[in-house]
Design a protein around this motif. Structure first.
Motif, PDB file in Angstrom:
ATOM      1  N   GLY A  92      -1.713  -1.627   0.873  1.00  0.00           N
ATOM      2  CA  GLY A  92      -1.508  -2.043   2.249  1.00  0.00           C
ATOM      3  C   GLY A  92      -0.328  -1.339   2.900  1.00  0.00           C
ATOM      4  N   LEU A  93       0.769  -1.235   2.189  1.00  0.00           N
ATOM      5  CA  LEU A  93       1.930  -0.527   2.734  1.00  0.00           C
ATOM      6  C   LEU A  93       1.619   0.941   3.003  1.00  0.00           C
ATOM      7  N   PHE A 144      -2.039  -8.464  -7.047  1.00  0.00           N
ATOM      8  CA  PHE A 144      -1.348  -8.592  -5.763  1.00  0.00           C
ATOM      9  C   PHE A 144      -0.483  -7.370  -5.491  1.00  0.00           C
ATOM     10  N   LYS A 145       0.245  -6.917  -6.491  1.00  0.00           N
ATOM     11  CA  LYS A 145       1.133  -5.763  -6.300  1.00  0.00           C
ATOM     12  C   LYS A 145       0.341  -4.506  -5.958  1.00  0.00           C
ATOM     13  N   TYR A 168       4.648  -7.462   6.433  1.00  0.00           N
ATOM     14  CA  TYR A 168       3.924  -8.718   6.639  1.00  0.00           C
ATOM     15  C   TYR A 168       2.411  -8.516   6.502  1.00  0.00           C
ATOM     16  N   SER A 172       0.691  -6.331   4.975  1.00  0.00           N
ATOM     17  CA  SER A 172       0.266  -5.948   3.626  1.00  0.00           C
ATOM     18  C   SER A 172       0.074  -7.152   2.713  1.00  0.00           C
ATOM     19  N   LEU A 173       0.631  -8.290   3.098  1.00  0.00           N
ATOM     20  CA  LEU A 173       0.435  -9.506   2.303  1.00  0.00           C
ATOM     21  C   LEU A 173      -1.052  -9.838   2.170  1.00  0.00           C
ATOM     22  N   TYR A 174      -1.810  -9.574   3.215  1.00  0.00           N
ATOM     23  CA  TYR A 174      -3.245  -9.892   3.178  1.00  0.00           C
ATOM     24  C   TYR A 174      -3.988  -8.961   2.225  1.00  0.00           C
ATOM     25  N   TRP A 175      -3.559  -7.720   2.158  1.00  0.00           N
ATOM     26  CA  TRP A 175      -4.130  -6.802   1.164  1.00  0.00           C
ATOM     27  C   TRP A 175      -3.759  -7.272  -0.236  1.00  0.00           C
ATOM     28  N   GLY A 176      -2.535  -7.797  -0.397  1.00  0.00           N
ATOM     29  CA  GLY A 176      -2.125  -8.309  -1.700  1.00  0.00           C
ATOM     30  C   GLY A 176      -2.968  -9.493  -2.141  1.00  0.00           C
ATOM     31  N   TYR A 236      -0.920  -4.904  -2.436  1.00  0.00           N
ATOM     32  CA  TYR A 236       0.209  -4.820  -1.509  1.00  0.00           C
ATOM     33  C   TYR A 236       0.674  -3.368  -1.340  1.00  0.00           C
TER      34      TYR A 236
END
Length: 580
Positions: free
Chosen positions: A66-67, A59-60, A111, A113-117, A63
Motif C-alpha cells: 500500500g505504501l 498485514f506487513k 493511513y 495503507s492500513l486497508y491494504w494491510g 501495508y
C-alpha cells in the motif's frame, strides 16, 4: 525470506501506480497483484510461519504494498501546501511549505495503507489457497475430481471480496477518501467498466483480484499436475474466463444500446485557468477582482450574443468563480449585467452565507436576474481544505489553525436544481470532488431528464496529473447513474462525458498543444434522455460491496468461533480424563 516478501510487495504496489494517469498502462490493473500474492501465499515464504504470525506478517506485506502505491500515486497532494504559500509552479517554497506538503502525502499514505494491510492479513490466512504443489491431501483438496477447483474458487472469491470490502471502507470511514480504487485503474477500458451501473466502481475491483487469484492458483495446479501426473478439470479457470467474457459482453451491449427519446441542451463552459494565488489576492485585498469579472463576462458574452440558432441554454462557471460570497453586494450588479446578455441560465460555484446561518460553499443557478436563483450547499466537504477535523484538540488547532482559520458547514439537501429551459431538465450539482463520491451522487437521481454538473477548482495542485486523476475517478458517476456529465473546471479538465463514460470527440477543452491548462470556453450540445432508466446502482447503491464486506465479516467470525472451540475441546477432554 522476510526481505523477499517485502520486496515483492513493494514491486506490486509501485507497479499499480502506472495503471493511472499520467501513464495509463491499463494492463497493469490485471498483472500488478501477482508478486504480492506470491509473497502472501508461497509455501517457501510462509511455510515456517504459525497462524498468528501469518496474520501479522500478512498485514506487513499488504501495508508495504500500500505504501509503495499511495506515496507516488498521491504525490500531487503536496502541491496544496505549496500553493497556500504562493507557489505557481515547481519553484522551491522553503522548508516549511515543502515539508508540510510532503508530510500530507506521507500521512495520508500511512493511513490509506492500513486497508491494504487488513486485506493482506485476510489473504495470508483465511483466503490462502489450501492447495499442495506436491498433490498431498489438504483441508481444501480431498483428492476428489473438483475439490481443488472448488478450493481455488473459495480462495479467489474471498481474496476479491476482501479487497472490495476494504476499498469500500476506505471510501466511507472518517468521511472517506476513495480515490483511485482498483476499479479506476480500468478507466481506459471502456467496455470492461460498464458494469459499474450494477456494482459501482468499488465493486469493479472484484474482477481483477478474482481473476489474478485464479491465475495464481492455476499455475500452482499445473505444478501439482506435473509432479503427480494427474490432471483434473480446471473448472475455476473456465469460470474466471466466463466471468471476464460476461463482463465484456455486458459492456459491449451497453455501449451499443440505442438511447431513448432525448432533449438537447446547449452548454457553454468557461475556464479562466486562474492561478490559486490570484484568487487569494482578490479575496484578501480586492486586487485583480475586476480582471476576474472581465474575464468571466468577456468569454461568456462572445458566445451568448453571437448570431446563431444554437445559443447556450446554460452557461457554467467553475467552483469559486466569484471573488466574493454569493450575496455580497459587490458582484450583484455584475451578475445582473451578465444575465441580461441573453436568454440563458447561469450556474456558478460560490461561497454562500445566509442570514443567521453558517457558512457554506456550493453553487448558484440563476435565470434573468440575481434574485431569481436556486442554491446548492455542498454536502461532502474536503477535510483540511474546507474544514479542519478534530479542531477542538489543542495540538491540531495550534498546528493547522492558522492555515484553516474557519470551517464551512455541510449542506443537507439532495434536491436537483431545475432549469427553466429546456423545461423539465434537472441538474445534479456536484462541487469539487463530490463527483468522485458515488453514494452521494445517486441520492440526486430522479426519473426525469438529468445532467450531472461538476464545478471544480483543481488549481490547488498546479499543473500536475491531479486534473486527469480527478477526471478518471469522475467518469464512473456517469456510468453508475447513466446520466451525462458536464465538468466546468478552473484549470481543467473541462469536458462533457456521455452516459457510457466516454468523452466525445471535441468535447474536451484543450489548447493547440493538447494541454488542458488553458483559458477558453467549451461550447457543446448534450443529448439528455427524457425518460432515463434508474440503474441498479442508483436504486441500491453499493449493495454488492456491502454484501462482500458482510461475507468477509461472517467468514472471520466463523473462523474465530471454530478456533475457540478447537482450543477449548482438548482442555475439556483432559479435564474429563482427570475426573475419571
Amino acid at each position: 525470506m522476510r526481505l523477499t516478501r517485502y520486496l515483492l510487495a513493494l514491486v506490486s504496489g509501485f507497479a499499480l501506480t502506472f495503471a493511472y494517469p499520467r501513464w495509463n498502462v491499463g494492463l497493469l490493473a490485471w498483472l500488478w497483484i501477482f508478486p504480492v500474492l506470491y509473497a502472501l501465499w508461497s509455501n517457501r515464504l510462509f511455510s515456517l510461519e504459525r497462524k498468528k504470525s501469518r496474520v501479522r506478517h500478512g498485514f506487513k506485506v499488504g501495508y508495504a504494498a500500500g505504501l509503495a502505491f499511495f506515496v507516488p500515486n498521491l504525490a500531487w497532494v503536496r502541491h496544496s501546501s505549496r500553493v497556500v504559500h504562493g507557489a505557481i509552479g515547481n519553484e522551491w517554497m522553503g522548508w516549511g511549505p515543502e515539508l508540510m506538503g510532503m508530510g500530507a502525502v506521507l500521512g495520508l499514505s500511512l493511513y490509506l495503507s492500513l486497508y491494504w494491510g487488513l486485506w493482506g492479513s485476510f489473504a495470508a490466512t483465511i483466503a490462502r489457497p489450501r492447495i499442495s504443489a506436491d498433490g498431498l491431501p489438504t483441508d481444501g483438496d480431498s483428492g476428489k475430481l473438483f475439490s481443488v477447483s472448488l478450493e481455488s474458487l473459495r480462495s479467489a472469491f474471498l481474496t476479491g471480496a476482501m479487497w472490495v470490502a476494504c476499498e469500500w471502507l476506505r471510501g466511507i470511514v472518517m468521511t472517506g477518501f476513495g480515490w483511485n480504487g482498483l476499479g479506476v485503474a480500468l478507466h481506459s477500458n471502456i467496455a470492461m467498466i460498464q458494469s459499474a451501473d450494477l456494482v459501482g466502481v468499488t465493486g469493479l475491483s472484484f474482477l481483477p483480484v478474482f481473476v489474478a487469484a485464479i491465475g495464481y492458483n492455476t499455475v500452482l495446479r499445473f505444478r501439482q499436475e506435473i509432479r503427480t501426473s494427474r490432471v483434473r478439470p480446471h473448472a475455476d479457470f473456465f469460470l474466471a474466463i466466463c466471468l471476464l467474457l460476461t463482463n465484456f459482453g455486458y459492456g459491449v451491449y451497453q455501449l451499443s444500446r440505442p438511447s431513448g427519446e432525448s432533449v438537447r441542451l446547449n452548454l457553454l463552459m468557461v475556464q479562466l485557468n486562474l492561478p490559486q494565488g490570484e484568487k487569494f489576492l482578490a479575496r484578501g485585498t480586492g486586487e485583480g477582482v475586476e480582471e476576474i469579472y472581465h474575464g468571466l463576462a468577456r468569454l461568456t458574452e462572445l458566445f451568448v450574443t453571437r448570431p446563431s440558432e444554437n445559443k447556450p441554454d446554460l452557461v457554467i462557471w467553475p467552483e469559486s468563480a466569484l471573488p466574493y460570497r454569493f450575496h455580497d453586494p459587490n458582484h450583484i450588479p455584475f451578475l445582473n449585467d451578465v444575465l441580461g446578455m441573453g436568454d440563458f441560465s447561469l450556474l456558478t460555484g460560490t461561497d454562500i452565507e445566509l442570514p443567521n446561518e453558517a457558512m457554506y460553499t456550493g453553487a448558484a443557478l440563476m435565470k434573468g436576474t440575481f434574485d431569481h436563483h436556486q442554491l446548492y450547499q455542498k454536502i461532502h466537504l474536503v477535510p483540511f481544505g474546507e474544514y479542519l477535523p478534530l479542531r477542538e484538540i489543542p495540538l491540531v488547532r495550534a498546528a493547522l489553525g492558522n492555515v484553516l482559520p474557519g470551517d464551512f458547514q455541510p449542506g443537507t439537501s439532495t434536491e436537483p436544481l431545475l432549469l427553466d429551459r429546456p423545461s423539465g431538465v434537472q441538474l445534479i450539482p456536484l462541487v469539487c470532488f463530490e463527483d468522485t463520491v458515488g453514494r452521494l451522487a445517486r441520492k440526486f437521481v430522479r426519473e426525469a431528464p438529468q445532467l450531472i454538473v461538476n464545478l471544480t477548482n483543481d488549481g490547488w495542485f498546479l499543473q500536475s496529473e491531479e486534473n486527469e486523476v480527478h477526471l478518471a475517478n469522475a467518469i464512473f458517476r456517469s456510468i453508475e447513474l447513466r446520466r451525462p456529465m458536464a465538468r466546468a473546471c478552473n484549470t481543467g479538465v473541462t469536458c462533457v462525458i456521455d452516459a457510457q463514460g466516454r468523452i466525445p470527440k471535441g468535447a474536451k477543452l484543450l489548447d493547440r498543444k493538447g494541454s488542458v491548462f488553458t483559458k477558453g470556453v467549451l461550447d457543446q450540445q448534450v443529448k439528455i434522455e427524457k425518460k432515463p432508466e434508474l440503474t441498479f446502482y442508483a436504486r441500491f447503491g453499493d449493495l454488492f460491496s456491502i454484501i462482500m464486506l458482510s461475507l468477509c465479516g461472517l467468514t472471520i467470525a466463523g473462523k474465530f468461533i471454530l478456533s475457540r472451540k478447537q482450543k477449548t475441546a482438548p482442555a475439556e477432554t483432559a479435564s474429563g480424563a482427570n475426573t475419571k
